[in-house]
Design an enzyme around this catalytic site. Structure first.
Site, PDB file in Angstrom:
ATOM      1  N   GLY A  72      -0.963  -3.633  10.790  1.00 32.61           N
ATOM      2  CA  GLY A  72      -0.977  -2.171  10.753  1.00 32.61           C
ATOM      3  C   GLY A  72      -2.118  -1.610  11.580  1.00 32.61           C
ATOM      4  N   HIS A 117     -37.759  16.050 -14.051  1.00 35.15           N
ATOM      5  CA  HIS A 117     -37.316  17.181 -14.867  1.00 35.15           C
ATOM      6  C   HIS A 117     -37.158  18.399 -13.989  1.00 35.15           C
ATOM      7  CE1 HIS A 117     -36.793  19.719 -18.348  1.00 35.15           C
ATOM      8  NE2 HIS A 117     -37.667  20.563 -17.829  1.00 35.15           N
TER       9      HIS A 117
HETATM   10  C1  LIG Z   1      -5.613   6.485  -2.122  1.00 37.19           C
HETATM   11  C2  LIG Z   1      -6.624   5.406  -2.350  1.00 37.19           C
HETATM   12  C3  LIG Z   1      -7.933   5.751  -2.605  1.00 37.19           C
HETATM   13  C4  LIG Z   1      -8.875   4.764  -2.832  1.00 37.19           C
HETATM   14  N1  LIG Z   1     -10.158   5.136  -3.116  1.00 37.19           N
HETATM   15  C5  LIG Z   1     -11.080   4.191  -3.376  1.00 37.19           C
HETATM   16  C6  LIG Z   1     -12.408   4.552  -3.693  1.00 37.19           C
HETATM   17  O1  LIG Z   1     -12.762   5.728  -3.749  1.00 37.19           O
HETATM   18  N2  LIG Z   1     -13.297   3.562  -3.916  1.00 37.19           N
HETATM   19  C7  LIG Z   1     -12.936   2.244  -3.868  1.00 37.19           C
HETATM   20  O2  LIG Z   1     -13.783   1.375  -4.103  1.00 37.19           O
HETATM   21  N3  LIG Z   1     -11.677   1.864  -3.574  1.00 37.19           N
HETATM   22  C8  LIG Z   1     -10.749   2.813  -3.333  1.00 37.19           C
HETATM   23  N4  LIG Z   1      -9.472   2.431  -3.022  1.00 37.19           N
HETATM   24  C9  LIG Z   1      -9.149   0.996  -2.975  1.00 37.19           C
HETATM   25  C10 LIG Z   1      -9.578   0.373  -1.644  1.00 37.19           C
HETATM   26  O3  LIG Z   1      -9.030   1.114  -0.589  1.00 37.19           O
HETATM   27  C11 LIG Z   1      -9.105  -1.075  -1.586  1.00 37.19           C
HETATM   28  O4  LIG Z   1      -9.577  -1.767  -2.728  1.00 37.19           O
HETATM   29  C12 LIG Z   1      -9.651  -1.787  -0.343  1.00 37.19           C
HETATM   30  O5  LIG Z   1      -9.351  -1.061   0.809  1.00 37.19           O
HETATM   31  C13 LIG Z   1      -9.066  -3.197  -0.266  1.00 37.19           C
HETATM   32  O6  LIG Z   1      -9.548  -3.835   0.889  1.00 37.19           O
HETATM   33  P1  LIG Z   1      -8.848  -5.161   1.424  1.00 37.19           P
HETATM   34  O7  LIG Z   1      -9.675  -5.604   2.580  1.00 37.19           O
HETATM   35  O8  LIG Z   1      -8.611  -6.077   0.306  1.00 37.19           O
HETATM   36  O9  LIG Z   1      -7.413  -4.690   1.909  1.00 37.19           O
HETATM   37  P2  LIG Z   1      -6.982  -3.645   3.030  1.00 37.19           P
HETATM   38  O10 LIG Z   1      -8.076  -2.729   3.410  1.00 37.19           O
HETATM   39  O11 LIG Z   1      -5.719  -3.053   2.559  1.00 37.19           O
HETATM   40  O12 LIG Z   1      -6.721  -4.542   4.308  1.00 37.19           O
HETATM   41  C14 LIG Z   1      -5.632  -5.402   4.389  1.00 37.19           C
HETATM   42  C15 LIG Z   1      -5.108  -5.409   5.799  1.00 37.19           C
HETATM   43  O13 LIG Z   1      -4.213  -6.499   5.930  1.00 37.19           O
HETATM   44  C16 LIG Z   1      -3.131  -6.094   6.725  1.00 37.19           C
HETATM   45  N5  LIG Z   1      -1.992  -6.963   6.384  1.00 37.19           N
HETATM   46  C17 LIG Z   1      -1.349  -7.036   5.199  1.00 37.19           C
HETATM   47  N6  LIG Z   1      -0.384  -7.954   5.219  1.00 37.19           N
HETATM   48  C18 LIG Z   1      -0.419  -8.488   6.471  1.00 37.19           C
HETATM   49  C19 LIG Z   1       0.336  -9.469   7.119  1.00 37.19           C
HETATM   50  N7  LIG Z   1       1.327 -10.118   6.499  1.00 37.19           N
HETATM   51  N8  LIG Z   1       0.054  -9.760   8.406  1.00 37.19           N
HETATM   52  C20 LIG Z   1      -0.942  -9.115   9.044  1.00 37.19           C
HETATM   53  N9  LIG Z   1      -1.710  -8.168   8.488  1.00 37.19           N
HETATM   54  C21 LIG Z   1      -1.455  -7.861   7.206  1.00 37.19           C
HETATM   55  C22 LIG Z   1      -2.902  -4.657   6.352  1.00 37.19           C
HETATM   56  O14 LIG Z   1      -2.217  -3.948   7.362  1.00 37.19           O
HETATM   57  C23 LIG Z   1      -4.335  -4.160   6.157  1.00 37.19           C
HETATM   58  O15 LIG Z   1      -4.862  -3.586   7.331  1.00 37.19           O
HETATM   59  C24 LIG Z   1      -8.500   3.399  -2.773  1.00 37.19           C
HETATM   60  C25 LIG Z   1      -7.194   3.042  -2.489  1.00 37.19           C
HETATM   61  C26 LIG Z   1      -6.260   4.030  -2.280  1.00 37.19           C
HETATM   62  C27 LIG Z   1      -4.846   3.637  -1.981  1.00 37.19           C
END
Ligand SMILES: Cc1cc2nc3c(=O)[nH]c(=O)nc-3n(C[C@H](O)[C@H](O)[C@H](O)COP(=O)(O)OP(=O)(O)OC[C@H]3O[C@@H](n4cnc5c(N)ncnc54)[C@H](O)[C@@H]3O)c2cc1C
Length: 477
Positions: A48, A460
């Site tokens: 993505g 305070h």
């Molecule tokens: C609306 C919303 C608000 C949020 N607000 C907060 C907040 O205020 N504070 C907080 O701590 N957390 C918040 N979160 C949660 C936070 O966004 C996630 O916990 C965090 O982004 C997860 O990070 P990650 O690296 O695990 O996954 P992601 O950031 O989702 O990264 C995963 C990546 O892997 C890619 N991918 C997936 N499958 C494949 C594949 N098969 N092949 C290639 N690429 C792939 C995806 O495209 C994506 O770019 C929020 C979430 C949402 C939806």
């Protein structure tokens, strides 16, 4: 440094390239490969937008909208302070474009840096899927065949995606999620929000503050039910005065009639129908492990779809780690980032691995009112059979609370009376996610209640006096 490589689609089958390390996902996974990996041959796969959920469709844009919504909501609360303000309207396209005008270039810059800036990193822009032990295919849009790559080590950082609610007709009617609701062409007049967690309540706050009529449909009898019971009850009470909140409601069918979305509910009160111009689904998120076919490489998953990892973030397969939403108990960015740092260390120092620290994982809810929480709720302490004491302090009874004329906020502490250690803290009210940081620090470093309350000055009459007073109220042994 010489430019990196964007892997062009191959036009023939049979080519398998081998790497030292493949990272799947550019959310928190993208931060792993730095200059210490300069000698490694690395592939990064992203299907993505670079930067993942938090940057593009999660924490960051939502909080930029929330702050704007807080400003839009200010006049409504000003009169009780003797200040008459009026909201003349919000310029949605301007708000939207200001926010994404900042975010989109950051995502594009992150991609450019990886593609052009790292000689040892090959970027594959496509969907990854395991097809065998440590073997991945990447389907690249426009290419006739997928590319196959192998590696000694993999990091699965593929995140999660919104759950599609199990409601008859939803695919035909169409629905919004966090992935598109922030980019709407224009504000709807009415929005149905399906869900009652932090994503649902944050969007409800944003859109209602912008003048949208919000109906919030919750399966449970309370909103934010994972919070401490007192906090969830207070939030639900306040929300129900602002939004049309339907509790204990199961959405069973949706239809569109003359442009109006009609959502049919089963409730203890009987069948109900709510109407809106759009439907926002925010009923939770599912880990992306299934789309990756992780079992094909021997990686195991929990029943809820999360990849099984140990304290060092290792999966069941030697040389494959997972982190963040795809494997974590906590779908939170600060947890994903912490786990990424653990994986990074363990990749670089296999002889001195470290464990992830999930002892005191906090979270914030940036709705209105805001919530900050860390550690055990009173319910958790009770269910674990712990001996505990609680203390509650209202904002209304501290000087800064008087200044704000706050009537609904409070802090609730849960502590072990024998050791004086805090077990949990839950704050609902202004700046709660900021205030809670004091408790996170105390718990993380083992600061006991008495030392925290009396071993330091408290400015305070600043808002942290809320916590000072709550600490002093705890009845310790
Ligand atoms: C609306 C919303 C608000 C949020 N607000 C907060 C907040 O205020 N504070 C907080 O701590 N957390 C918040 N979160 C949660 C936070 O966004 C996630 O916990 C965090 O982004 C997860 O990070 P990650 O690296 O695990 O996954 P992601 O950031 O989702 O990264 C995963 C990546 O892997 C890619 N991918 C997936 N499958 C494949 C594949 N098969 N092949 C290639 N690429 C792939 C995806 O495209 C994506 O770019 C929020 C979430 C949402 C939806």
């Amino acid at each position: 440094m010489a430019g990196g490589i964007l892997r062009p689609p191959l036009l023939f089958d049979g080519y398998v390239r081998h790497f030292d390390l493949v990272v799947i996902g550019t959310g928190s996974g993208n931060s792993i490969v730095d200059e210490r990996f300069a000698d490694w041959d690395v592939a990064i796969v992203e299907k993505g937008v670079f930067g993942g959920t938090c940057l593009n469709v999660g924490c960051i844009p939502t909080k930029m909208f929330v702050h704007t919504a807080d400003v839009a909501a200010t006049p409504a609360g000003a009169a009780r302070l003797g200040v008459d303000e009026e909201l003349h309207g919000v310029r949605w396209p301007e708000i939207r474009d200001r926010i994404f005008g900042r975010i989109d270039p950051i995502a594009a810059g992150g991609r450019r840096w990886r593609v052009e800036g790292n000689a040892n990193v090959t970027v594959y822009e496509g969907q990854a899927r395991f097809v065998g032990p440590k073997t991945l295919t990447v389907s690249i849009p426009g290419a006739s065949t997928g590319e196959t790559i192998t590696a000694d080590r993999f990091v699965i950082a593929a995140g999660s995606r919104p759950i599609v609610p199990d409601v008859a007709g939803i695919e035909e009617v169409g629905f919004l999620t966090n992935e598109d609701v922030m980019r709407l062409e224009e504000l709807p007049e009415r929005m149905i929000v399906l869900g009652s967690g932090f994503v649902a309540t944050e969007f409800a706050h944003v859109f209602s503050s912008f003048g949208v009529d919000v109906t919030l449909v919750a399966r449970s009898g309370v909103l934010l039910r994972a919070e401490d019971d007192d906090v969830a009850a207070r939030f639900t009470e306040i929300a129900s005065k602002k939004w049309d909140v339907r509790l204990n409601s199961k959405a069973v069918r949706v239809e569109r009639v003359d442009g109006t979305v009609r959502l049919h509910l089963e409730t203890p009160r009987g069948a109900e129908v709510v109407e809106g111009d759009v439907l926002l689904a925010a009923v939770g998120r599912i880990p992306n492990a299934d789309l990756l076919d992780v079992e094909a490489t021997g990686v195991t998953v929990h029943r809820d779809g999360r990849i099984v990892v140990d304290d060092q973030q290792r999966t069941a397969v030697d040389g494959i780690w997972a982190l963040g939403d795809v494997s974590s108990d906590y779908q939170l960015k600060h947890v994903a980032n912490h786990e990424a740092r653990i994986v990074q260390h363990n990749l670089l120092h296999p002889d001195a691995p470290v464990d992830a620290d999930h002892r005191f994982v906090p979270h914030g809810v940036f709705s209105s009112p805001q919530i900050g929480s860390v550690g055990l709720t009173e319910r958790d302490a009770r269910e674990r059979g712990l001996r505990y004491v609680t203390a509650t302090q209202d904002y209304a009874d501290i000087a800064y609370g008087w200044a704000m004329e706050d009537t609904t906020g409070f802090a609730k502490l849960v502590a072990d009376p024998a050791t004086g250690q805090l077990l949990g803290a839950h704050i609902i009210g202004p700046q709660a996610p900021t205030l809670i940081q004091l408790v996170i620090q105390a718990m993380s470093f083992g600061l006991d209640v008495r030392s925290m309350a009396r071993g330091q000055y408290w400015i305070h009459p600043a808002m942290p006096e809320l916590l000072e007073n709550a600490l002093l109220k705890l009845k310790l042994d």
